[in-house]
Design an enzyme around this catalytic site. Structure first.
Site, PDB file in Angstrom:
ATOM      1  N   TYR A 137      51.153  12.124  -9.491  1.00  0.00           N
ATOM      2  CA  TYR A 137      51.278  13.206  -8.520  1.00  0.00           C
ATOM      3  C   TYR A 137      50.052  13.342  -7.617  1.00  0.00           C
ATOM      4  CZ  TYR A 137      55.635  15.137 -10.362  1.00  0.00           C
ATOM      5  OH  TYR A 137      56.945  15.324 -10.720  1.00  0.00           O
ATOM      6  N   LYS A 189      52.674   6.253 -23.166  1.00  0.00           N
ATOM      7  CA  LYS A 189      53.280   4.922 -23.065  1.00  0.00           C
ATOM      8  C   LYS A 189      52.163   3.905 -23.292  1.00  0.00           C
ATOM      9  CE  LYS A 189      56.937   2.342 -22.263  1.00  0.00           C
ATOM     10  NZ  LYS A 189      58.132   2.341 -23.136  1.00  0.00           N
ATOM     11  N   ASP A 222      59.776   7.225 -23.867  1.00  0.00           N
ATOM     12  CA  ASP A 222      61.205   6.898 -24.016  1.00  0.00           C
ATOM     13  C   ASP A 222      61.719   7.350 -25.386  1.00  0.00           C
ATOM     14  OD1 ASP A 222      59.451   4.949 -24.972  1.00  0.00           O
ATOM     15  OD2 ASP A 222      60.746   3.248 -24.482  1.00  0.00           O
ATOM     16  N   ASP A 246      57.166  16.018 -16.101  1.00  0.00           N
ATOM     17  CA  ASP A 246      58.228  16.398 -15.170  1.00  0.00           C
ATOM     18  C   ASP A 246      59.581  15.970 -15.731  1.00  0.00           C
ATOM     19  OD1 ASP A 246      59.436  17.227 -12.696  1.00  0.00           O
ATOM     20  OD2 ASP A 246      59.593  15.098 -12.183  1.00  0.00           O
ATOM     21  N   ASP A 250      62.898  18.484 -17.692  1.00  0.00           N
ATOM     22  CA  ASP A 250      64.290  18.672 -17.257  1.00  0.00           C
ATOM     23  C   ASP A 250      65.230  18.415 -18.436  1.00  0.00           C
ATOM     24  OD1 ASP A 250      63.634  19.408 -14.662  1.00  0.00           O
ATOM     25  OD2 ASP A 250      65.087  18.045 -13.735  1.00  0.00           O
TER      26      ASP A 250
HETATM   27  C1  IPM Z   1      59.016  20.603 -11.223  1.00  0.00           C
HETATM   28  C2  IPM Z   1      59.669  20.046  -9.989  1.00  0.00           C
HETATM   29  C3  IPM Z   1      58.567  19.619  -9.025  1.00  0.00           C
HETATM   30  C4  IPM Z   1      57.758  18.551  -9.707  1.00  0.00           C
HETATM   31  C5  IPM Z   1      59.086  19.149  -7.653  1.00  0.00           C
HETATM   32  C6  IPM Z   1      59.933  20.198  -6.977  1.00  0.00           C
HETATM   33  C7  IPM Z   1      57.955  18.723  -6.745  1.00  0.00           C
HETATM   34  O1  IPM Z   1      60.518  18.989 -10.314  1.00  0.00           O
HETATM   35  O2  IPM Z   1      58.313  21.617 -11.098  1.00  0.00           O
HETATM   36  O3  IPM Z   1      59.211  20.040 -12.292  1.00  0.00           O
HETATM   37  O4  IPM Z   1      58.094  17.359  -9.620  1.00  0.00           O
HETATM   38  O5  IPM Z   1      56.763  18.901 -10.339  1.00  0.00           O
HETATM   39 MG    MG Z   2      60.702  18.704 -12.387  1.00  0.00          MG
END
Ligand code: IPM
Ligand code: MG
Length: 386
Positions: A137, A189, A222, A246, A250
């Protein structure tokens, strides 16, 4: 005397709708525990960019640095090229306010459906500590011969000893304070990315010596994805870098019942932190009063905790748990059985009912015993705050 000055960035899409509900709940929790605060709203996001060309004015960034916390709705607009708002607003705030931790609890509440078969709230309760200012990032790299047939694109992961160490140390401290499983798992990793993860792994093992009471573990990213689905009960706290964090959060959001409930904190433990629902701007649901505001409300809970008001945070969490257990049909937009604003009203009512003084408790608990009846309108916070 105000205890806190909170910046509010409703942002794009459904951001403003969920922020509105979050602020209602904040007002109710603050009334209940006697927390005094003021809010300052910032008009930042895709619409402002399209209208004026401004992404995040330096003056706004300077103002944010002087606040006690920031509450963010969502950033991301269908008419703006990918990256402009994400990098220009969200990542810029994370970086320039040095919010080096992204804290993401993954907790399944009673009554919330998880896609994992045969797993319940007793199995799904862990926290991901994601490094939030470095790695892939950081924006290092670039193009060579862009648009030409032999074009090259390089995107580098930046890992500093200091950056890894402060994140890992935070994770150990957090794991100790949380006092649940006292187990910290490093997610990396080391078998392929042998520079970055060598640094992380060495740092992890060195810092671990200061925490003999915490059990340590390591898993490749993974494999973590596999175990999060198969045996989520193995995890207590997971620490990882920005990119892996990140991705696995999710997955974590899905495991805990969806984006409607998942919140996160971008923390600078020595500075200004920012709290957000992690689900994004959901353009398809914008303006429909259908989106689930619980993630934004859970972000308010985390913000109260960070501001030193765990009492208020706990009222909010209890109210969320009560609504999940009894009132909401699902966590998904449009299928909650209630509208966005009704969910907010319900949480406000529950916060006020459990936050009443002992001598008022009799009437409140009688009301509570009647169960999830029609939504109360009489329990509005005393004054609406701007
Ligand atoms: C998160 C989101 C952000 C990230 C995006 C919107 C830039 O996916 O906060 O996890 O990748 O950090
Ligand atoms: Mg995210």
């Amino acid at each position: 005397m105000k205890e806190a000055k909170i910046g509010v960035i409703p942002g794009d899409g459904t951001g403003p709708e969920v922020v509105r509900e979050g602020l209602k709940v904040l007002a109710a929790a603050a009334d209940s525990v006697g927390f005094k605060y003021e809010t300052v709203e910032y008009d930042i996001g895709g619409d402002r960019y399209l209208a004026t060309g401004e992404v995040l004015p330096d003056s706004v960034l300077e103002e944010l640095k002087a606040l006690d916390a920031v509450f963010l709705g969502a950033i991301g607009h269908p008419d703006v090229a990918p990256g402009v708002l994400e990098k220009g607003i969200l990542l810029r705030i994370r970086f320039e306010l040095d919010q080096y931790i992204n804290l993401r609890p993954v907790k399944l509440y009673e009554g919330v459906e998880t896609p994992l078969a045969n797993k319940g709230p007793e199995d799904i309760d862990f926290v991901v500590v994601r490094e939030n200012t470095e790695g892939l990032y950081a924006g290092a790299g670039g193009f060579l011969k862009k648009g030409m047939p032999d074009e090259v694109a390089i995107q580098e992961s930046i890992n500093t000893r200091r950056g890894a160490e402060r994140c890992i140390r935070f994770a150990f401290e957090y794991c100790r304070a949380r006092d649940k499983g006292r187990k910290l798992t490093l997610c990396g990793k080391t078998n392929v990315l042998t520079f970055a993860w060598d640094l992380w792994d060495r740092t992890f093992n060195e810092v671990a010596r200061d925490y003999p009471d915490i059990q340590t573990d390591y898993a490749h990213v993974d494999a973590i994805c596999m175990w999060m689905v198969k045996n989520p009960e193995w995890f207590d706290v997971i620490v990882t870098d920005n990119m892996f964090g990140d991705i696995i959060t999710d997955l974590g959001a899905m495991v805990q019942g969806g984006m409607g409930i998942a919140a996160g904190g971008n923390l600078n433990p020595e500075g200004v932190s920012m709290f957000e629902p992690i689900g994004g701007s959901a353009p398809k649901y914008t303006g429909k009063n259908m989106i689930n505001p619980l993630a934004a409300i859970a972000a308010v809970q985390m913000m109260l905790e960070q501001l030193g008001r765990a009492d208020g945070g706990s009222l909010v969490e209890q109210a969320i748990m009560r609504a999940c257990a009894h009132d909401l049909e699902s966590m998904n937009a449009g299928r909650m059985g209630l509208s966005t604003s009704e969910v907010g009203d319900l949480i406000v009512r529950y916060v006020l009912e459990s936050g009443v003084q002992p001598d008022e408790k009799h009437t409140a608990s009688k009301a509570a015993a009647n169960g999830p009846g029609p939504l109360a309108t009489e329990h509005k916070p005393e004054k609406e705050r701007s």
